[in-house]
Design an enzyme around this catalytic site. Sequence first.
Site, PDB file in Angstrom:
ATOM      1  N   VAL A  65      47.903 104.859  19.712  1.00 37.83           N
ATOM      2  CA  VAL A  65      47.015 105.609  18.825  1.00 37.83           C
ATOM      3  C   VAL A  65      46.681 104.771  17.588  1.00 37.83           C
ATOM      4  O   VAL A  65      47.580 104.252  16.919  1.00 37.83           O
ATOM      5  CB  VAL A  65      47.681 106.936  18.388  1.00 37.83           C
ATOM      6  CG1 VAL A  65      46.771 107.700  17.436  1.00 37.83           C
ATOM      7  CG2 VAL A  65      48.035 107.783  19.592  1.00 37.83           C
ATOM      8  N   CYS A  66      45.388 104.644  17.319  1.00 32.96           N
ATOM      9  CA  CYS A  66      44.877 103.914  16.146  1.00 32.96           C
ATOM     10  C   CYS A  66      45.462 102.483  16.138  1.00 32.96           C
ATOM     11  O   CYS A  66      45.290 101.764  17.102  1.00 32.96           O
ATOM     12  CB  CYS A  66      45.190 104.700  14.871  1.00 32.96           C
ATOM     13  SG  CYS A  66      44.323 104.056  13.434  1.00 32.96           S
ATOM     14  N   GLU A  67      46.160 102.111  15.097  1.00 27.79           N
ATOM     15  CA  GLU A  67      46.720 100.754  15.084  1.00 27.79           C
ATOM     16  C   GLU A  67      47.740 100.588  16.207  1.00 27.79           C
ATOM     17  O   GLU A  67      47.904  99.486  16.748  1.00 27.79           O
ATOM     18  CB  GLU A  67      47.376 100.470  13.729  1.00 27.79           C
ATOM     19  CG  GLU A  67      47.812  99.021  13.586  1.00 27.79           C
ATOM     20  CD  GLU A  67      48.664  98.775  12.347  1.00 27.79           C
ATOM     21  OE1 GLU A  67      49.266  99.741  11.824  1.00 27.79           O
ATOM     22  OE2 GLU A  67      48.728  97.624  11.901  1.00 27.79           O
TER      23      GLU A  67
END
Lengths: 188, 394
Positions: free
Chosen positions: B154-156
Amino acid sequence: MGDLHAPFSGSWFEPARPSAPWDTTEHSFNTLMEHYERLVFSDDPDHDFPKLDTFMGFDLKLKAMTSAYMELMAAINQLNLLNVEAATAAFAEADLTSLELEPAKDRAESDWPQVIDTNIVEMQRSEAYLSAKSEYVTCLTRFQKQYRALLESFQEYNHMPTLSEYEDLSKTVHELKRDIWAMKKQQS
Amino acid sequence: MGNEEAAIMNQAIWDIGDVADYSSKVQSGIDNLIDITDADIVVGGSPKDSVFTVDKVTLYKYRAITGAEDSQQEPILITYSLFGRYSMLDLQTDRSVVRNLLLKGHTVYIVDWGNPNKSDRWLSYDDYVGRYLSDCVDHICGAHNLEKISIFGVCEGGTFAACYAALNPDKVGSLILAVTPVDFHADQASPEPAKRGYLSAMMQKLGRQQLSDMIDAYGCLPGHLSGAVFREMTLMDSLKKYGVDLVDSVSGTKESALNFLRMEKWLLDRPHHPAEAAKQWLIDFYHENKLVQGTFEVNGEAILLQNLCMPVLNIFAKHDHIVPPAASKALRDQVPSDCHYSELELRAGHIGAFVSRNANAAISEAISNWIPALTRAPASTATSQAHSLDQRSA
């Protein structure tokens, strides 16, 4: 009546008399303060003064931090100004006199926040805002560096480890950990 | 009474009623805040056990839920960003991607990156991808006697997962990315300002040295600083949330007030980002866009997205103001042509993708369908399982 706050500035109307010892002391002190102020409150931020001793090192760092703080505040104000301009632009253009009470209330609860939000989002992508943000980052960094330098002076004079020394140490530990991890991987 | 007077009287009555309603809400909000303790605001409460630790990193395995469906699919490892806590995926019982996966019988692991401080300033992607994530995957494979597992980033955390998968394609059965930027400049071409990411525009404006100096000055990227930038991006929402909307948020039932407080607790709990990894995120990715250029390296090895030969599910949020969809969708052109690649667009924002009820259910369903069976299902099966998704033709 002479100026009570400047007892030595109005001597032109007094008859000449020999200098008293306190005159000389006052004069010397004033001269000293003048030189000190010229040095410490110099307007040239790029001039790298020689750090002559403990006092001057600390003193100049305090001065640099104060200066950086003022610049940071100016940068924050510039960002706030742009935000306020964007937020109020819609109101500035609206003809409020033509609005009736009830519809105006509805708009305030629904449309206006959306309009302001859209204006701010657009403004935040503008060259003016991004430049102001860049200036803010520069000022924030300068302030943090000066703040850290000032604290590190204090820490050094008081036999405390500094963050810079700690960073040296943590880098060594980090490299050792990585070496050990790599060796374990090789062995397994 | 004339019409004008009647109108004024009606308005006055309406105002009085409005004030009475507001007063009642304030009373209810105060009652809730007096009644609720900090211990009541539980975030990430699904039972789990620590199964592996290295430095400050902990690998958790969630306990199976009694009565869950029977699943014979690969275990899934979830990696979250360093900018927030993994508990976002398990915010509360009825809004938990983790719990939804457990109910479907999946074996779920999650990485907790811990609380990095200034002693961790040298940690970089070499460590997060090359050591920590690698060790976590090896541990899970060892525990289940498997050669590969599924990873959900998720995301980074998605960037971590993509980097790991590109370096170790043989260990990743399927890759699921959510709100993960890949081409960090892709959104800047949009004619609509709102669709151009603020972070990307700002990082391109700032110089490499400027960003590096800022991070060095702090010795990390402080959590409060990144939190302030996120709030700045939704300035009006932030002002309303802690202003006019606050009374609505904390009033009503205790459970509705807790919903608000759980989210706030998560938002305010922002860990510091280790300095070297933050430089890579802001400079190498955001400023120089090295990931799509194939010039980003982990432990000296180039990350080539062309190596993502496993099934890839790319999830992004239509209203994401932090990672605009274009930055995520760019992955479509980066994976090899024979990669089974699918996209799922959620009608939500960056965080809403995981906490809004509809998006939360959709994301859980899509992930559950995407995880391959333990006995490696043919790629075509994985494709048919994901029939509801926008499947790119191979």
